[in-house]
Design an enzyme around this catalytic site. Structure first.
Site, PDB file in Angstrom:
ATOM      1  N   LYS A  25      35.470  48.248  39.441  1.00  0.00           N
ATOM      2  CA  LYS A  25      36.486  47.228  39.111  1.00  0.00           C
ATOM      3  C   LYS A  25      35.944  46.241  38.078  1.00  0.00           C
ATOM      4  O   LYS A  25      36.602  45.948  37.089  1.00  0.00           O
ATOM      5  CB  LYS A  25      36.886  46.475  40.388  1.00  0.00           C
ATOM      6  CG  LYS A  25      37.579  45.145  40.150  1.00  0.00           C
ATOM      7  CD  LYS A  25      38.015  44.471  41.430  1.00  0.00           C
ATOM      8  CE  LYS A  25      37.033  43.512  42.052  1.00  0.00           C
ATOM      9  NZ  LYS A  25      36.832  42.219  41.374  1.00  0.00           N
ATOM     10  N   ASN A  26      34.722  45.755  38.325  1.00  0.00           N
ATOM     11  CA  ASN A  26      34.200  44.675  37.490  1.00  0.00           C
ATOM     12  C   ASN A  26      33.731  45.144  36.112  1.00  0.00           C
ATOM     13  O   ASN A  26      33.358  44.332  35.268  1.00  0.00           O
ATOM     14  CB  ASN A  26      33.082  43.928  38.224  1.00  0.00           C
ATOM     15  CG  ASN A  26      33.640  43.091  39.364  1.00  0.00           C
ATOM     16  OD1 ASN A  26      34.862  42.947  39.492  1.00  0.00           O
ATOM     17  ND2 ASN A  26      32.762  42.555  40.205  1.00  0.00           N
ATOM     18  N   CYS A 120      39.789  30.062  43.455  1.00  0.00           N
ATOM     19  CA  CYS A 120      40.241  31.077  44.397  1.00  0.00           C
ATOM     20  C   CYS A 120      39.561  30.818  45.720  1.00  0.00           C
ATOM     21  O   CYS A 120      38.838  29.827  45.865  1.00  0.00           O
ATOM     22  CB  CYS A 120      39.989  32.484  43.870  1.00  0.00           C
ATOM     23  SG  CYS A 120      38.298  32.964  44.002  1.00  0.00           S
ATOM     24  N   ARG A 125      35.439  27.879  40.776  1.00  0.00           N
ATOM     25  CA  ARG A 125      35.290  28.805  39.661  1.00  0.00           C
ATOM     26  C   ARG A 125      35.746  28.234  38.315  1.00  0.00           C
ATOM     27  O   ARG A 125      36.708  28.720  37.705  1.00  0.00           O
ATOM     28  CB  ARG A 125      35.985  30.131  39.991  1.00  0.00           C
ATOM     29  CG  ARG A 125      35.536  30.684  41.320  1.00  0.00           C
ATOM     30  CD  ARG A 125      36.064  32.049  41.617  1.00  0.00           C
ATOM     31  NE  ARG A 125      35.438  33.086  40.825  1.00  0.00           N
ATOM     32  CZ  ARG A 125      35.677  34.383  40.996  1.00  0.00           C
ATOM     33  NH1 ARG A 125      36.519  34.773  41.922  1.00  0.00           N
ATOM     34  NH2 ARG A 125      35.076  35.276  40.254  1.00  0.00           N
ATOM     35  N   PRO A 126      35.054  27.215  37.820  1.00  0.00           N
ATOM     36  CA  PRO A 126      35.414  26.624  36.524  1.00  0.00           C
ATOM     37  C   PRO A 126      35.183  27.585  35.356  1.00  0.00           C
ATOM     38  O   PRO A 126      34.570  28.640  35.522  1.00  0.00           O
ATOM     39  CB  PRO A 126      34.491  25.412  36.418  1.00  0.00           C
ATOM     40  CG  PRO A 126      33.373  25.665  37.370  1.00  0.00           C
ATOM     41  CD  PRO A 126      33.886  26.568  38.437  1.00  0.00           C
ATOM     42  N   ASP A 128      34.011  26.282  32.274  1.00  0.00           N
ATOM     43  CA  ASP A 128      33.311  25.461  31.270  1.00  0.00           C
ATOM     44  C   ASP A 128      32.309  26.253  30.427  1.00  0.00           C
ATOM     45  O   ASP A 128      32.185  26.019  29.218  1.00  0.00           O
ATOM     46  CB  ASP A 128      32.641  24.240  31.929  1.00  0.00           C
ATOM     47  CG  ASP A 128      31.781  24.608  33.128  1.00  0.00           C
ATOM     48  OD1 ASP A 128      32.092  25.606  33.805  1.00  0.00           O
ATOM     49  OD2 ASP A 128      30.797  23.896  33.397  1.00  0.00           O
ATOM     50  N   ASP A 311      28.724  39.909  46.092  1.00  0.00           N
ATOM     51  CA  ASP A 311      29.887  40.726  46.466  1.00  0.00           C
ATOM     52  C   ASP A 311      29.594  41.684  47.622  1.00  0.00           C
ATOM     53  O   ASP A 311      30.506  42.381  48.098  1.00  0.00           O
ATOM     54  CB  ASP A 311      30.391  41.527  45.250  1.00  0.00           C
ATOM     55  CG  ASP A 311      30.974  40.622  44.171  1.00  0.00           C
ATOM     56  OD1 ASP A 311      31.161  39.421  44.440  1.00  0.00           O
ATOM     57  OD2 ASP A 311      31.238  41.117  43.062  1.00  0.00           O
ATOM     58  N   ARG A 403      42.821  44.819  46.022  1.00  0.00           N
ATOM     59  CA  ARG A 403      42.325  44.414  44.696  1.00  0.00           C
ATOM     60  C   ARG A 403      41.120  45.248  44.295  1.00  0.00           C
ATOM     61  O   ARG A 403      40.876  45.424  43.088  1.00  0.00           O
ATOM     62  CB  ARG A 403      41.867  42.946  44.720  1.00  0.00           C
ATOM     63  CG  ARG A 403      42.961  41.905  44.752  1.00  0.00           C
ATOM     64  CD  ARG A 403      42.333  40.529  44.629  1.00  0.00           C
ATOM     65  NE  ARG A 403      41.353  40.534  43.549  1.00  0.00           N
ATOM     66  CZ  ARG A 403      40.216  39.847  43.550  1.00  0.00           C
ATOM     67  NH1 ARG A 403      39.900  39.075  44.555  1.00  0.00           N
ATOM     68  NH2 ARG A 403      39.376  39.931  42.536  1.00  0.00           N
TER      69      ARG A 403
HETATM   70  C1  UD1 Z   1      35.719  40.398  37.698  1.00  0.00           C
HETATM   71  C2  UD1 Z   1      34.284  40.169  37.957  1.00  0.00           C
HETATM   72  O1  UD1 Z   1      33.425  40.712  37.276  1.00  0.00           O
HETATM   73  N1  UD1 Z   1      33.962  39.390  38.985  1.00  0.00           N
HETATM   74  C3  UD1 Z   1      32.581  39.178  39.334  1.00  0.00           C
HETATM   75  C4  UD1 Z   1      32.020  38.092  38.451  1.00  0.00           C
HETATM   76  O2  UD1 Z   1      32.832  36.940  38.631  1.00  0.00           O
HETATM   77  P1  UD1 Z   1      32.674  35.725  37.591  1.00  0.00           P
HETATM   78  O3  UD1 Z   1      32.425  36.260  36.242  1.00  0.00           O
HETATM   79  O4  UD1 Z   1      33.863  34.852  37.791  1.00  0.00           O
HETATM   80  O5  UD1 Z   1      31.400  35.017  38.182  1.00  0.00           O
HETATM   81  P2  UD1 Z   1      30.362  34.107  37.418  1.00  0.00           P
HETATM   82  O6  UD1 Z   1      29.090  34.848  37.265  1.00  0.00           O
HETATM   83  O7  UD1 Z   1      31.003  33.548  36.194  1.00  0.00           O
HETATM   84  O8  UD1 Z   1      30.193  32.921  38.448  1.00  0.00           O
HETATM   85  C5  UD1 Z   1      28.969  32.592  39.047  1.00  0.00           C
HETATM   86  C6  UD1 Z   1      28.918  31.113  39.346  1.00  0.00           C
HETATM   87  O9  UD1 Z   1      28.992  30.381  38.125  1.00  0.00           O
HETATM   88  C7  UD1 Z   1      29.998  29.382  38.201  1.00  0.00           C
HETATM   89  N2  UD1 Z   1      30.616  29.210  36.862  1.00  0.00           N
HETATM   90  C8  UD1 Z   1      31.048  30.290  36.178  1.00  0.00           C
HETATM   91  C9  UD1 Z   1      31.632  30.161  34.937  1.00  0.00           C
HETATM   92  C10 UD1 Z   1      31.769  28.849  34.392  1.00  0.00           C
HETATM   93  O10 UD1 Z   1      32.280  28.656  33.278  1.00  0.00           O
HETATM   94  N3  UD1 Z   1      31.307  27.788  35.111  1.00  0.00           N
HETATM   95  C11 UD1 Z   1      30.726  27.932  36.347  1.00  0.00           C
HETATM   96  O11 UD1 Z   1      30.321  26.949  36.961  1.00  0.00           O
HETATM   97  C12 UD1 Z   1      30.997  29.965  39.222  1.00  0.00           C
HETATM   98  O12 UD1 Z   1      31.830  28.973  39.776  1.00  0.00           O
HETATM   99  C13 UD1 Z   1      30.074  30.607  40.218  1.00  0.00           C
HETATM  100  O13 UD1 Z   1      29.607  29.675  41.142  1.00  0.00           O
HETATM  101  O14 UD1 Z   1      30.667  37.833  38.831  1.00  0.00           O
HETATM  102  C14 UD1 Z   1      30.515  37.351  40.168  1.00  0.00           C
HETATM  103  C15 UD1 Z   1      29.060  37.046  40.401  1.00  0.00           C
HETATM  104  O15 UD1 Z   1      28.313  38.190  40.392  1.00  0.00           O
HETATM  105  C16 UD1 Z   1      31.056  38.398  41.151  1.00  0.00           C
HETATM  106  O16 UD1 Z   1      31.044  37.857  42.431  1.00  0.00           O
HETATM  107  C17 UD1 Z   1      32.486  38.792  40.795  1.00  0.00           C
HETATM  108  O17 UD1 Z   1      32.880  39.906  41.560  1.00  0.00           O
HETATM  109  C1  PEP Z   2      34.772  38.084  43.679  1.00  0.00           C
HETATM  110  C2  PEP Z   2      35.165  39.286  43.271  1.00  0.00           C
HETATM  111  O1  PEP Z   2      36.022  39.533  42.262  1.00  0.00           O
HETATM  112  P1  PEP Z   2      36.759  38.477  41.301  1.00  0.00           P
HETATM  113  O2  PEP Z   2      35.730  37.858  40.438  1.00  0.00           O
HETATM  114  O3  PEP Z   2      37.703  39.322  40.509  1.00  0.00           O
HETATM  115  O4  PEP Z   2      37.452  37.474  42.202  1.00  0.00           O
HETATM  116  C3  PEP Z   2      34.631  40.532  43.909  1.00  0.00           C
HETATM  117  O5  PEP Z   2      34.820  41.611  43.318  1.00  0.00           O
HETATM  118  O6  PEP Z   2      34.063  40.455  45.004  1.00  0.00           O
END
Ligand code: UD1
Ligand code: PEP
Length: 424
Positions: A25-26, A120, A125-126, A128, A311, A403
């Site tokens: 998925k990811n 979510c 999940r910002p 920035d 995850d 999902r």
């Molecule tokens: C679709 C997808 O690929 N989802 C994966 C992706 O989510 P996703 O890409 O959303 O996860 P991130 O690695 O960005 O997030 C990690 C941490 O960084 C923080 N953060 C992130 C971006 C930002 O601009 N600012 C900030 O503070 C988030 O709130 C979180 O606490 O990686 C996560 C971490 O391995 C996985 O759990 C998700 O399954």
């Molecule tokens: C957190 C997950 O996905 P998403 O980033 O799409 O919410 C996940 O695959 O466990």
């Protein structure tokens, strides 16, 4: 109104047999988003049949791309007629990961519009880091209650971007924004997940110049244009981990096909530490998991790759509920990823939390209960727990599970589980 469904599971002995893992998925989500960048036909194989993938395809179609299924997991995408750089809020709101289409849109049109994806269940999940990256390439961003507008004066210019945290989504978005920029972009403290490497290898097949994906420094040299290609999505390491944990939980004997062991080292290491037999047939992308005695407790701390994946945290917690002793988990990636604790405790688990730490005291047995999938992996954890619980477990809000797990009922049934989907 949407029909409501439950998963009804009756605990039924060890899982045995073979299961085949779907595409990740990811990986599929950012790679589908990257198709916005291709001006010729793209074919993707191993696209998992999942709700999130359907939403990303809806996003592409809304933008003007032509998307056709050639078979169940092969998709043809023609983005040559994309005619808007605005993703409607409804699609952004349906799936947070839709935000990864902003980098490709910015790259292609030098501007991109949407409205903020909400937080979510697992945290705020910002975005920035994504915006900081776009701005380093010369874009300006306007973020308010009405819109997110990323604009440029017609060009993006390569630059150095340092991420405060190796965010997966931000690394992908910045990589995709940079592929058509003027000059060179360096992302420091980049995420190293296998899904980043898969995206980079897809973009490279389209003509992008990317070095270092899979390390913490990624260098992207902008090119004039990207073409079409054919690409197979990597196997889903989290789906694989989930079936490995389910095999261990039920003291089963399961052969997992289409899995890359090097993508799930921490999961394999922890299962072995707990007493499971894990045999890797690396040339064949096959892993066998079996358990013949009571599992020992262990401790895990979730971390960015190559650390233990957040995850797989909920599923591991389910496994720890029936170990012989006390296990501990520290969740360091998301601030609110223990919603499954209350549900597992309803099934007789003994889990206490304090902030981002959980202590799991192994019990002799779990029992069936009416529980709720509070997010995707929390739902998977409940399915795994229900496989060994005495009596019937009824899991609601299973749209979360849909999902991320394709053919879940079929795959578990084939392994001998007593699981069905029931409409209410
Ligand atoms: C679709 C997808 O690929 N989802 C994966 C992706 O989510 P996703 O890409 O959303 O996860 P991130 O690695 O960005 O997030 C990690 C941490 O960084 C923080 N953060 C992130 C971006 C930002 O601009 N600012 C900030 O503070 C988030 O709130 C979180 O606490 O990686 C996560 C971490 O391995 C996985 O759990 C998700 O399954
Ligand atoms: C957190 C997950 O996905 P998403 O980033 O799409 O919410 C996940 O695959 O466990």
């Amino acid at each position: 109104m949407n029909k409501k469904e439950l998963l009804v599971i009756n605990g039924a002995g060890p899982l045995c047999g073979e299961v085949s893992i779907s595409g990740a998925k990811n990986s599929a989500l950012p790679i589908l988003a990257a198709c916005v960048l291709g001006t010729e036909e793209i074919i993707l194989d191993g696209v998992p049949a999942l709700k999130d993938v359907e939403i990303m395809i809806e996003v592409l179609r809304h933008l003007g791309a032509k998307v056709d299924y050639l078979d169940k997991d092969t998709v043809k995408i023609d983005s040559s007629n994309i005619n808007t750089c605005e993703t409607p809020y409804e699609l952004m709101d349906k799936m947070r990961a839709s935000f990864v289409v902003m980098g490709p849109l910015l790259s292609r049109f030098k501007k991109a519009y949407t409205k903020a994806p909400g937080g979510c269940n697992i945290g705020a999940r910002p975005i920035d880091f994504h915006l900081k990256g776009f701005e380093a390439l010369g874009a300006t961003s306007r973020v308010n209650d009405e819109e997110i507008a990323i604009e440029t004066n017609g060009e993006l210019i390569g630059n150095e971007v340092y991420l405060d945290f190796p965010s997966v989504g931000a690394t992908q978005n910045i990589m995709m924004a940079a592929v058509l920029a003027d000059g060179e972009t360096t992302i420091e403290n980049a995420a190293k997940e296998p899904e980043i490497v898969d995206l980079a290898s897809f973009l490279s097949k389209m003509g992008a110049k990317i070095k270092g994906a899979g390390t913490s420094t990624i260098v992207i040299k902008g090119v004039e244009k990207l073409t079409g290609t054919r690409h197979t999505i990597i196997p889903d390491r989290i789906e694989a981990a989930s079936y490995m944990i389910a095999a261990a939980m039920t003291k089963g004997n399961v052969t997992i096909n289409n899995v890359i062991g090097s993508h799930i080292r921490p999961v394999i290491a922890k299962l072995i530490e707990m007493g499971a037999n894990v045999e890797e047939l690396e040339d064949e992308d096959v892993i066998k998991v079996s358990v013949d005695s009571k599992l020992k407790p262990t401790n895990i701390q979730t971390l960015p790759y190559p650390g233990f994946p957040t995850d797989a945290q909920a599923q591991f917690m389910a496994l720890m509920t029936i170990c012989d002793g006390e296990s501990k988990i520290q969740e360091t990636v998301f601030e609110n990823r223990f919603m499954h604790v209350e549900q597992l405790n309803k099934m007789g688990a003994a889990i206490a939390t304090s902030g981002n730490r959980a202590t799991i005291v192994g019990v002799d047995k779990l029992h069936g209960a009416d529980v709720k999938a509070t997010d995707l992996r929390a739902g998977a954890a409940l399915v795994i727990a229900a496989l060994v619980a005495e009596g019937e477990t009824r899991i609601s809000d299973i749209y979360h599970i849909d999902r991320g797990y394709s053919d879940l009922v079929e795959k578990f049934t084939k392994l001998g589980a007593n699981i069905k989907r029931v409409e209410i």
